[in-house]
Design an enzyme around this catalytic site. Structure first.
Site, PDB file in Angstrom:
ATOM      1  N   GLU A   1     -63.043  61.300 -25.433  1.00  0.00           N
ATOM      2  CA  GLU A   1     -64.291  61.284 -26.230  1.00  0.00           C
ATOM      3  C   GLU A   1     -65.156  62.503 -25.904  1.00  0.00           C
ATOM      4  O   GLU A   1     -66.384  62.392 -25.784  1.00  0.00           O
ATOM      5  CB  GLU A   1     -65.078  59.997 -26.019  1.00  0.00           C
ATOM      6  CG  GLU A   1     -64.352  58.718 -26.371  1.00  0.00           C
ATOM      7  CD  GLU A   1     -63.675  58.757 -27.734  1.00  0.00           C
ATOM      8  OE1 GLU A   1     -64.177  59.469 -28.633  1.00  0.00           O
ATOM      9  OE2 GLU A   1     -62.633  58.118 -27.904  1.00  0.00           O
TER      10      GLU A   1
ATOM     11  N   SER B   1     -60.096  69.116 -27.583  1.00  0.00           N
ATOM     12  CA  SER B   1     -61.510  69.456 -27.735  1.00  0.00           C
ATOM     13  C   SER B   1     -61.782  70.197 -29.040  1.00  0.00           C
ATOM     14  O   SER B   1     -62.785  69.950 -29.709  1.00  0.00           O
ATOM     15  CB  SER B   1     -61.950  70.341 -26.560  1.00  0.00           C
ATOM     16  OG  SER B   1     -61.799  69.636 -25.347  1.00  0.00           O
TER      17      SER B   1
ATOM     18  N   THR C   1     -62.497  62.712 -19.452  1.00  0.00           N
ATOM     19  CA  THR C   1     -61.868  63.735 -20.297  1.00  0.00           C
ATOM     20  C   THR C   1     -61.706  63.299 -21.751  1.00  0.00           C
ATOM     21  O   THR C   1     -61.467  64.137 -22.601  1.00  0.00           O
ATOM     22  CB  THR C   1     -60.484  64.122 -19.717  1.00  0.00           C
ATOM     23  OG1 THR C   1     -59.784  62.950 -19.306  1.00  0.00           O
ATOM     24  CG2 THR C   1     -60.647  65.032 -18.511  1.00  0.00           C
TER      25      THR C   1
ATOM     26  N   ARG D   1     -66.533  41.311   6.233  1.00  0.00           N
ATOM     27  CA  ARG D   1     -65.704  42.008   7.227  1.00  0.00           C
ATOM     28  C   ARG D   1     -66.582  42.371   8.421  1.00  0.00           C
ATOM     29  O   ARG D   1     -67.699  42.872   8.234  1.00  0.00           O
ATOM     30  CB  ARG D   1     -65.121  43.273   6.601  1.00  0.00           C
ATOM     31  CG  ARG D   1     -64.489  44.267   7.567  1.00  0.00           C
ATOM     32  CD  ARG D   1     -63.015  44.121   7.640  1.00  0.00           C
ATOM     33  NE  ARG D   1     -62.359  45.198   8.372  1.00  0.00           N
ATOM     34  CZ  ARG D   1     -61.089  45.127   8.775  1.00  0.00           C
ATOM     35  NH1 ARG D   1     -60.368  44.057   8.502  1.00  0.00           N
ATOM     36  NH2 ARG D   1     -60.542  46.118   9.431  1.00  0.00           N
TER      37      ARG D   1
END
Lengths: 659, 659
Positions: free
Chosen positions: B415, B134, B413, B298
């Protein structure tokens, strides 16, 4: 190449340990219940670390180990703290043998259990089919009695009846206990349990009439040490005596005797769910340990007020990280405590069931349903949140959290899909609502909050106006708020049904009720745990702080809305409660390393480069990566040759040469 | 072995299509924006289905394909609808080439981009380091100018400075664009970008001074087609001209010229985030398509009111399934629509940036941060919820959802970590709060809700008392509620800071603000999309229904608390709003198959045995499982021999023979 920055990581985690306001060892004893259990668990950890087989095959053979070393019952119980045991042997012991013991006659148990314990046969529990999971009554495999030969014919009418997902059936099993519709003279008596051979112990070929195999990989690479399998049966004959007959019976003249209580066979299902509660807590504890340690040693940004030592800020000092991890630590503790209590309750219930007394079943069933739903969901959501809180490196396989989540997450859908179980909680509590409506009283302790509905307390929000901060930390106030919310959600559900909404339309109302019931149970168990500690024990205060954080996490973080919409808390009070919540988080964060150290996981168990005890995350990550075979000349050979050929020949070669 | 029950599955999904209240084809055009884009996307899908390379290697070579077939820009844009492109080539094109084009001079672009387009070199974007993600300003790799040779020396001072996670660097790359601290005469000018060779194009050996390799598997088996790598540099020399100098410059006398605007280089980062918004929508759309189709075919339980045809109920008819899946369909649409709009805004901003005009940057930056945070989180949470809603079979690798989540989840998490980006949203909006406080007006459209704070509207909840149901479906009322909530959260943040709380303590407040801002933006974009359709178009009503569901999902399902605590909605009104919400869900559920068919995914893209177009889930699952090599005699040979030896010899053999 250890530099100051790298050395600092070990310093950071050791400093956190030294600053802790309590002894992690003391807290371990609280978590494990008794010092003895902790000691045994640690011995098992050592044994596991030193067992070459375990080192090679992971935890795969741990159960077997338990057998070989002839561990005592208490030791085996301590095993549950040590690791998640996923192997073909897990369900052999936990389901195949357990079901025969619980539902077979004593003669049947004598015959099969000894052979199974010696692994002369390998078993599995074949219930789920391709087309039927939740609806057990709808299973389509049949067991038809043949009076002429005194046998049952096990049969799968079509693909939808194929047994599916059966752990241990894919590769290992020679036998299964098989749920099938019992049919005598054309009449269906519903699902019963039969021991059916699937592979020969002589040559391991499928038994005639059985089609059996492995169902392939699971999502996220989870459970890859378990050989989940399928099986179809084409009129496979088994002796009548292979039907488990402790409760229901079929005579050699084809006469059927039904069980005294039609739910006597539920014990096995409840047992598996009971085990999942503490297990969910320990798994969340593992993820929280890894994330807490890593965010303690990872530093990022200098922040507005730079550290005097010139270092960046520890990631765990950020409020967003604290707000994500600290609540999860409190959740993990709550699950472990509740799991321990309910396991004891279950033992008592089981003793009664063996004597055909099912009186404890409804309440335990309700509690385990709600707790199974809540714990599996919150634990697995929490594991993934821990991984995210570690930032980019959390996505490496070497963070270790990925494998925890991958194998834990199906617990949301197995042993009763969470949304299906939640409906059973709703139904159970509606019965209590009926009792209240008739002027009665609910005597069951875990549902006694329903009595609020009959009292003046039910009419208005809990008065928190005076000395708010203190009031919200009062255990009785907390239990009142949680109970009121749960009771009013049930009352509202009753109202909705009365006003004409169909049962099939109120699934989500049941979901919220299951959560409210579970949270009430977890909170009261947490408080009971504190009461069980001697009041002058130094560890009481740190445990109490975590209990308070647990309570306020539900109110402020996870599930605010139902507290407000039921009026259990007023909107106007939320600001003050949130302020207390923030203080609790900051307080727990000071001791985060000690709170997680107290789970006492070994590095081997955590299997994480980033969450090891010594905090040397970067060095361990580097070492793990260097072991990648792709990083050797030999490992890269094919790739490099291929890329040289397709990218770096001809015209491209000339272009690259000019750069 | 196709029986009635199996045939019914295809009948069920086709019946759902026939009953749909709108044409899925018409809805596709709305999703893709233009019929042309849909046509091209479908052509690409065909191409992908028929490309042997793609069939073998999955989507790995799709980008390359794009190059080889010389697709137009529009066609390449349509690619983004077709598949997630994860390969060593992805970042070669999307980052290496894009960064050189954006930040290199025209001469530099001419030199490198042609070579890169021809794959004479393979590039990657080396920013993140082991110790810094970061905090880009804190990167520790250095580029020191050597006046004597007119070169830079690229250097990693220690392990924490190792480049890490770099996509394409692990195996493929010959070059990287490398972020490093520019140092001239001992002075640090901060991070700049340099082209650095890492492997020789002649023999693919590492360049002298470079240690380079692969960082190993990722969590959940995700992104396993990308070779994420690491690199360390030991005084590696590169020519001065390898520094990208469109904005900042260094002369051959070592003089430094700084960029006109210090944020001109942010364009590339913003670009990657812009792409993630619609992508998140399409990925959620894929998961929702699979889950919708599977739950349509289903069947489970007969329910209180058995079907006349004797069949069990379709799983999608359960309210819990509808309440989980329908909101997610509305979210997927909202993300795609907002992603399209912001991509256009970005193009305009980028044109300006190329002319050194950064005026649009702050607002686009704020919007992309908030949307990136919200869309990646809601999309990946939603994918996993879709998997859970499929029950047990959702956990099979053949459900196909596991792989979507595994590769999408790190978008939370990367970019920009979501919690870090959320703080930037908070900061940006506090500036607007300052404007209001000074009596000014916020003119930026996407933040104009801040003006509520200056008006009488701000003082009380939105009056919904009269004709509640109608009012909550009024787009203006919705935007008012969403705007009011966002504005008041910002005002509260300002208040908290004024009362003395530190910036580092309000991360969670910023998190909630980022969500509120994103939801306001998504809602208004959804409404604009509706306005762009001609009012008499039959498709308008189904789109509007989804927009309403999107709005009420935020209020009733995801994020109720902030609406209540800010007083944007009164607790007393929630019951009536929830009732409208339930009606919307039931309405959308009637058309769920059509809403998801409209994404127009091919079976090949979905890669799901359970979510294929024809609904034949069980038969396809069976086929997929039969292909398991463990289900052949040869595949089982070693296992069976081993088990015969360790389980079925000696005493055990005798025991088994007696059973």
């Amino acid at each position: 190449m250890t530099t100051d920055l790298l050395r600092q990581m070990n310093i950071d985690i050791e400093t956190a340990r030294q600053k802790a306001s309590f002894s992690a060892k003391d807290m371990s004893t609280v978590i494990y219940g008794h010092e003895m259990v902790l000691d045994i668990a640690n011995k098992l950890r050592d044994l596991l670390n030193n067992e070459p087989l375990a080192a090679k095959a992971g935890t795969e053979f741990l159960d077997h180990l338990g057998q070989e070393k002839e561990l005592s019952d208490v030791e085996v119980q301590a095993l549950s703290f040590v690791s998640d045991l996923s192997s073909p042997l897990t369900l052999h012991f936990a389901a195949f043998i357990a079901v025969i013991e619980a539902q077979g006659t004593e003669e049947q148990a004598a015959k099969w259990v000894d052979a199974a314990n010696k692994l002369a046969i390998m078993g599995c529990y074949a219930q789920t089919e391709l087309g039927h999971g939740s609806n057990v009554q709808g299973l389509r495999t049949t067991a038809t009695y043949d009076r002429n030969t005194d046998e049952f014919l096990i049969h799968s009418p079509d693909l939808t009846a194929a047994k599916w997902w059966i752990g241990g059936l894919g590769l290992a099993a020679t036998h299964c206990v098989c749920q099938a519709q019992l049919i005598i003279d054309g009449k269906n008596f519903g699902p019963h349990i039969f021991i059916v051979p699937v592979r020969s112990t002589k040559d391991r070929k499928p038994i005639k009439g059985v089609t059996v195999g492995e169902i392939g990989p699971k999502a996220y690479g989870g459970f890859n040490t378990v050989d989940n399998g399928f099986a179809m049966f084409d009129q496979v004959r088994i002796p009548r005596d292979n039907m488990l007959m402790r409760f229901a019976k079929v005579t050699n003249t084809g006469e059927y005797t039904k069980p005294v209580h039609n739910k006597l066979s539920y014990g096995s299902m409840v047992k598996l769910r009971v085990g999942m509660i503490a297990e969910a807590g320990m798994k969340l504890g593992r993820a929280a340990t890894i994330a807490t340690r890593y965010t303690t040693v990872r530093r990022q940004f200098h922040g507005d007020a730079p550290n005097k030592d010139g270092l960046e800020k520890q990631v765990i000092s950020y409020s967003s990280v604290q707000h994500r991890l600290m609540p999860l630590i409190s959740l993990a503790y709550a699950m472990v405590f509740a799991g321990q209590t309910i396991a004891l309750d279950f033992q008592e219930m089981n003793r009664k069931l063996m004597n055909q007394d099912a009186s404890m079943l409804p309440d335990i069933h309700l509690a385990t349903c709600a707790l199974k739903v809540w714990c599996t969901r919150r634990s697995t959501d929490g594991q993934e949140e821990c991984r995210k809180a570690m930032g980019g490196h959390g996505y490496s396989i070497f963070s270790g959290i990925g494998q925890i989540f991958a194998t834990a997450v199906p617990s949301n859908t197995y042993e009763g899909d969470n949304y299906v179980l939640a409906q059973q909680v709703g139904r159970g509590l509606l019965k209590h609502l009926g009792t209240i409506a008739k002027g009665g009283k609910v005597n069951n302790g875990s549902c006694s909050y329903m009595n609020y509905l009959a009292s003046a307390d039910a009419t208005s929000p809990v008065p928190l106006d005076n000395a708010m901060a203190k009031a919200i930390l009062d255990p009785q106030v907390q239990e009142h708020i949680f109970g009121l919310r749960a009771a009013r959600l049930v009352a509202d559900l009753g109202q909705q049904l009365k006003s004409g909404r169909a049962w099939s339309d109120v699934n989500m109302e049941c979901w919220h009720i299951a959560f409210a019931h579970a949270e009430y149970t977890l909170l009261t168990q947490f408080h009971k745990k504190i009461q069980s500690l001697s009041a002058d024990d130094k560890i009481v205060e740190p445990v109490r702080r975590l209990a308070n954080l647990f309570a306020l996490t539900q109110i402020c973080h996870f599930n605010t809305a139902p507290f407000l919409t039921t009026g259990a808390i007023r909107v106007a009070d939320m600001g003050a409660i949130q302020s207390v919540y923030r203080e609790l988080i900051a307080g727990v964060a000071q001791d985060a390393v000690a709170y997680t150290d107290a789970f006492h996981f070994s590095d081997n168990e955590l299997n994480s480069a980033l969450g090891a005890y010594d905090g040397r995350a970067y060095e361990r990550l580097w070492e793990a990566v260097q072991a990648n075979p792709l990083n050797t000349d030999q490992g890269r050979k094919d790739i490099d040759e291929c890329l040289l050929k397709i990218l770096h020949e001809g015209e491209n070669k000339k272009i690259a040469a000019k750069l």
